[in-house]
Design an enzyme around this catalytic site. Sequence first.
Site, PDB file in Angstrom:
ATOM      1  N   ALA A 112       0.827  -1.211   0.000  1.00  0.00           N
ATOM      2  CA  ALA A 112       0.000   0.000   0.000  1.00  0.00           C
ATOM      3  C   ALA A 112       0.856   1.255   0.000  1.00  0.00           C
ATOM      4  O   ALA A 112       1.773   1.400   0.796  1.00  0.00           O
ATOM      5  CB  ALA A 112      -0.926   0.005   1.220  1.00  0.00           C
ATOM      6  N   CYS A 113       0.503   2.193  -0.869  1.00  0.00           N
ATOM      7  CA  CYS A 113       1.331   3.385  -1.074  1.00  0.00           C
ATOM      8  C   CYS A 113       1.387   4.290   0.147  1.00  0.00           C
ATOM      9  O   CYS A 113       2.452   4.766   0.514  1.00  0.00           O
ATOM     10  CB  CYS A 113       0.793   4.172  -2.276  1.00  0.00           C
ATOM     11  SG  CYS A 113       1.540   5.797  -2.493  1.00  0.00           S
TER      12      CYS A 113
END
Length: 296
Positions: free
Chosen positions: A163-164
Amino acid sequence: MGASVHHLSAEGAEPAERPVWRLVRSGRCSPAENMAIDEAILIGVGGGHSPPTLRFYGWKPAALSIGYFQKAEDEVDLHELRRRGLGFVRRPTGGRAVLHDNELTYSVIVPESHPGMPASVGDACRLLNRGLACGLRRLGIDARPAGLPDGGKRPVSPAASAACFDSPSSYELVAGGRKIAGSAQMRQRGAILQHGSVPFELDADLLYAVLRFSSERIRDRMKAAFADRAAAVNDLLRRAGAPPVTPEAAEDAFTAGFEEGLGIRLVPGGLTDEERETAGRLAREKYGSDGWNLRR
């Protein structure tokens, strides 16, 4: 575009003549179209046929994008993604997974040789992120570079690495210690493409439902910690007693913010015929194909 380009302004300085860039407001496009348009502009700018460009766009349907180096089948639950009606695309840039839903997405495309553009990726990101910071300040949010002491990233658990918004790089923007904008950059054909998202709202339940984890315990733990790492514009505004922002108001704020932060003048325009033709081909043959999206 009718004006000569001299240089990007140093922070706080006013150039004698502001460089003119094109402003493209694409509205909501499919995941494949969005990535294809960004690459088509990159090709045009790199070939000298298109001017430096700032683009704003949205997503229809809401979609998950993954970075160039991610392994889709290992890190994304593709069945769950389809079940929830979300789109999916692999970006040409690096980075990690981003859920594109209630947000403003932007891209900046400039020649590598643009006067005043730093040679290193990190320094170029810092320069371009001035525009984002100035735009956020116009919305009432004080955003600053993360500025980690070692110049790198905060340590991230391998379970969270898909996840960024789990961890900012030193040049990325944080508000109240939480990441407020995620960006990725690539250089190709003599041009720079930086694109990223500024979320209005965050849906951690949806994001973590479509990512794969080694156990449900790790999924739940990382989702619970997400609020400590990521921030959304409207949540910050509500906490300050301010009304939520609309996409149109956000585009106006970031247009003025990029003009202020980079010392440029933005002129509204559309894609060239060549860019539209290239984007259509790339959407069909590349970004709309499993051969690209699932290839790693």
